[in-house]
Scaffold this motif. Sequence first.
Motif, mmCIF file in Angstrom:
data_model
loop_
_atom_site.group_PDB
_atom_site.id
_atom_site.type_symbol
_atom_site.label_atom_id
_atom_site.label_comp_id
_atom_site.label_asym_id
_atom_site.label_seq_id
_atom_site.Cartn_x
_atom_site.Cartn_y
_atom_site.Cartn_z
ATOM 1 N N PHE A 140 11.275 -13.505 -8.649
ATOM 2 C CA PHE A 140 11.306 -13.089 -7.256
ATOM 3 C C PHE A 140 12.467 -13.788 -6.560
ATOM 4 O O PHE A 140 12.590 -15.008 -6.595
ATOM 5 N N LEU A 141 13.326 -13.002 -5.888
ATOM 6 C CA LEU A 141 14.542 -13.535 -5.291
ATOM 7 C C LEU A 141 14.482 -13.609 -3.768
ATOM 8 O O LEU A 141 15.329 -14.251 -3.149
ATOM 9 N N GLY A 142 13.501 -12.944 -3.166
ATOM 10 C CA GLY A 142 13.435 -12.910 -1.709
ATOM 11 C C GLY A 142 14.372 -11.863 -1.140
ATOM 12 O O GLY A 142 14.792 -10.924 -1.812
ATOM 13 N N GLY A 143 14.731 -12.025 0.126
ATOM 14 C CA GLY A 143 15.555 -11.041 0.801
ATOM 15 C C GLY A 143 14.706 -10.151 1.694
ATOM 16 O O GLY A 143 13.468 -10.212 1.671
ATOM 17 N N ILE A 144 15.345 -9.311 2.466
ATOM 18 C CA ILE A 144 14.631 -8.457 3.411
ATOM 19 C C ILE A 144 15.529 -7.311 3.858
ATOM 20 O O ILE A 144 16.746 -7.452 3.924
ATOM 21 N N ASN A 145 14.912 -6.173 4.106
ATOM 22 C CA ASN A 145 15.575 -5.063 4.783
ATOM 23 C C ASN A 145 14.871 -4.918 6.128
ATOM 24 O O ASN A 145 13.726 -4.458 6.192
ATOM 25 N N ARG A 146 15.514 -5.334 7.186
ATOM 26 C CA ARG A 146 14.858 -5.404 8.498
ATOM 27 C C ARG A 146 14.394 -4.037 8.986
ATOM 28 O O ARG A 146 13.328 -3.909 9.590
ATOM 29 N N ALA A 147 15.166 -3.003 8.713
ATOM 30 C CA ALA A 147 14.783 -1.659 9.156
ATOM 31 C C ALA A 147 13.482 -1.221 8.487
ATOM 32 O O ALA A 147 12.620 -0.600 9.123
ATOM 33 N N TRP A 148 13.325 -1.541 7.202
ATOM 34 C CA TRP A 148 12.115 -1.142 6.494
ATOM 35 C C TRP A 148 10.879 -1.871 7.008
ATOM 36 O O TRP A 148 9.763 -1.367 6.894
ATOM 37 N N ASN A 149 11.067 -3.077 7.546
ATOM 38 C CA ASN A 149 9.927 -3.878 7.993
ATOM 39 C C ASN A 149 9.555 -3.642 9.456
ATOM 40 O O ASN A 149 8.573 -4.205 9.931
ATOM 41 N N GLU A 150 10.322 -2.830 10.157
ATOM 42 C CA GLU A 150 9.949 -2.474 11.524
ATOM 43 C C GLU A 150 8.692 -1.606 11.490
ATOM 44 O O GLU A 150 8.639 -0.605 10.786
ATOM 45 N N ASN A 151 7.678 -2.024 12.260
ATOM 46 C CA ASN A 151 6.390 -1.317 12.282
ATOM 47 C C ASN A 151 5.849 -1.136 10.869
ATOM 48 O O ASN A 151 5.340 -0.073 10.500
ATOM 49 N N ARG A 152 5.921 -2.205 10.074
ATOM 50 C CA ARG A 152 5.485 -2.112 8.677
ATOM 51 C C ARG A 152 4.014 -1.730 8.560
ATOM 52 O O ARG A 152 3.641 -0.920 7.716
ATOM 53 N N ASP A 153 3.165 -2.304 9.418
ATOM 54 C CA ASP A 153 1.737 -1.988 9.350
ATOM 55 C C ASP A 153 1.501 -0.506 9.622
ATOM 56 O O ASP A 153 0.685 0.134 8.949
ATOM 57 N N GLY A 154 2.214 0.028 10.610
ATOM 58 C CA GLY A 154 2.060 1.438 10.917
ATOM 59 C C GLY A 154 2.506 2.323 9.768
ATOM 60 O O GLY A 154 1.858 3.336 9.448
ATOM 61 N N LYS A 155 3.599 1.955 9.111
ATOM 62 C CA LYS A 155 4.107 2.729 7.982
ATOM 63 C C LYS A 155 3.128 2.672 6.804
ATOM 64 O O LYS A 155 2.882 3.679 6.138
ATOM 65 N N LEU A 156 2.569 1.467 6.554
ATOM 66 C CA LEU A 156 1.609 1.329 5.458
ATOM 67 C C LEU A 156 0.357 2.139 5.752
ATOM 68 O O LEU A 156 -0.205 2.776 4.855
ATOM 69 N N CYS A 157 -0.087 2.125 7.001
ATOM 70 C CA CYS A 157 -1.273 2.891 7.396
ATOM 71 C C CYS A 157 -1.038 4.382 7.162
ATOM 72 O O CYS A 157 -1.888 5.080 6.601
ATOM 73 N N CYS A 184 -2.036 9.260 3.958
ATOM 74 C CA CYS A 184 -1.543 10.390 3.165
ATOM 75 C C CYS A 184 -2.188 10.400 1.781
ATOM 76 O O CYS A 184 -2.567 11.465 1.266
ATOM 77 N N LYS A 185 -2.343 9.211 1.182
ATOM 78 C CA LYS A 185 -2.966 9.132 -0.139
ATOM 79 C C LYS A 185 -4.447 9.495 -0.059
ATOM 80 O O LYS A 185 -4.977 10.153 -0.962
ATOM 81 N N LEU A 186 -5.126 9.077 1.010
ATOM 82 C CA LEU A 186 -6.527 9.437 1.188
ATOM 83 C C LEU A 186 -6.680 10.949 1.328
ATOM 84 O O LEU A 186 -7.604 11.545 0.756
ATOM 85 N N GLN A 187 -5.793 11.567 2.084
ATOM 86 C CA GLN A 187 -5.842 13.013 2.251
ATOM 87 C C GLN A 187 -5.579 13.719 0.934
ATOM 88 O O GLN A 187 -6.250 14.705 0.594
ATOM 89 N N LYS A 230 -8.575 2.035 -0.135
ATOM 90 C CA LYS A 230 -7.593 2.517 0.838
ATOM 91 C C LYS A 230 -8.229 2.686 2.222
ATOM 92 O O LYS A 230 -7.594 2.404 3.240
ATOM 93 N N LEU A 231 -9.491 3.137 2.246
ATOM 94 C CA LEU A 231 -10.164 3.332 3.529
ATOM 95 C C LEU A 231 -10.346 2.011 4.265
ATOM 96 O O LEU A 231 -10.108 1.914 5.472
ATOM 97 N N ASN A 232 -10.758 0.962 3.540
ATOM 98 C CA ASN A 232 -10.915 -0.348 4.166
ATOM 99 C C ASN A 232 -9.581 -0.894 4.667
ATOM 100 O O ASN A 232 -9.508 -1.529 5.718
ATOM 101 N N GLN A 233 -8.516 -0.660 3.893
ATOM 102 C CA GLN A 233 -7.199 -1.124 4.315
ATOM 103 C C GLN A 233 -6.749 -0.410 5.583
ATOM 104 O O GLN A 233 -6.186 -1.026 6.496
ATOM 105 N N VAL A 234 -6.995 0.893 5.656
ATOM 106 C CA VAL A 234 -6.641 1.650 6.858
ATOM 107 C C VAL A 234 -7.420 1.123 8.058
ATOM 108 O O VAL A 234 -6.869 0.943 9.150
ATOM 109 N N ASP A 235 -8.728 0.858 7.860
ATOM 110 C CA ASP A 235 -9.549 0.314 8.950
ATOM 111 C C ASP A 235 -9.012 -1.029 9.418
ATOM 112 O O ASP A 235 -8.941 -1.309 10.623
#
Length: 226
Positions: A184-201, A206-209, A73-78
């Motif tokens: 796998f069917l594909g598809g997308i929720n555009r709102a969920w993918n806005e700033n996806r990297d920031g949300k994943l970070c 939170c998990k690291l903490q 998780k630390l490497n992914q955050v970096d």
Amino acid sequence: MSTIIFQDISQVPSPLQINNRSTLSSRDLKILEAFENEPWDLGPPALVDQKFTRLNRDLLFQIVMVENTSKSKLNQVDDIRAKLDPNLQRVDRLKTTRDRVVINQVDIDKDEPTSDSAGMAAYSQSKAVFKLVLQDRKGSLFYAINSSPLPWLQVCMLGSKVIIKKGSIFNRGVFVLQEPNVLFLGGINRAWNENRDGKLCEYLECKLQRDAEDVKLNGSRKRKNP
């Protein structure tokens, strides 16, 4: 089936009002059936007590989060921080990273790594294990993990739909995904993918903490409560 594939399924009423279902393709009928099937029973017994239970019906889910558990998780955050702002990249990154690929030969004309390094990277990706957060049409959340390589996990968008097929294993709160048992069917929720990297970070931080707090309280990285 765009009503299902490209929508938040927790907001789609069931059953769908379709005038003539006989006109649907076999694929669309499979999607519709999986969507309308009764969502997975939450118990009893409790989710974490259901051991190696096999699904007796196809189930449709949408992907809420994807985490690569094969990488710290630390490497992914970096990595995410450096992607969002290269100035935040750690100075000792090249020395400490566990994910670097050793390049021992370079074609000057192509100015690209040889197939050896590319092969190493592909091999590493094929062995990656991903943890998914899935949501059904009632809004309930579940975990899933792949036990065999699933290429679409590398590129799927949040909100993508999957059918977990009848016969798949559900073990202690987790669906076990294998190539033959998931569609796998594909598809997308555009709102969920806005700033996806920031949300994943933020999610990983939170998990690291949480992990750090567990170590401090219990002296172990393993949480006592699943």
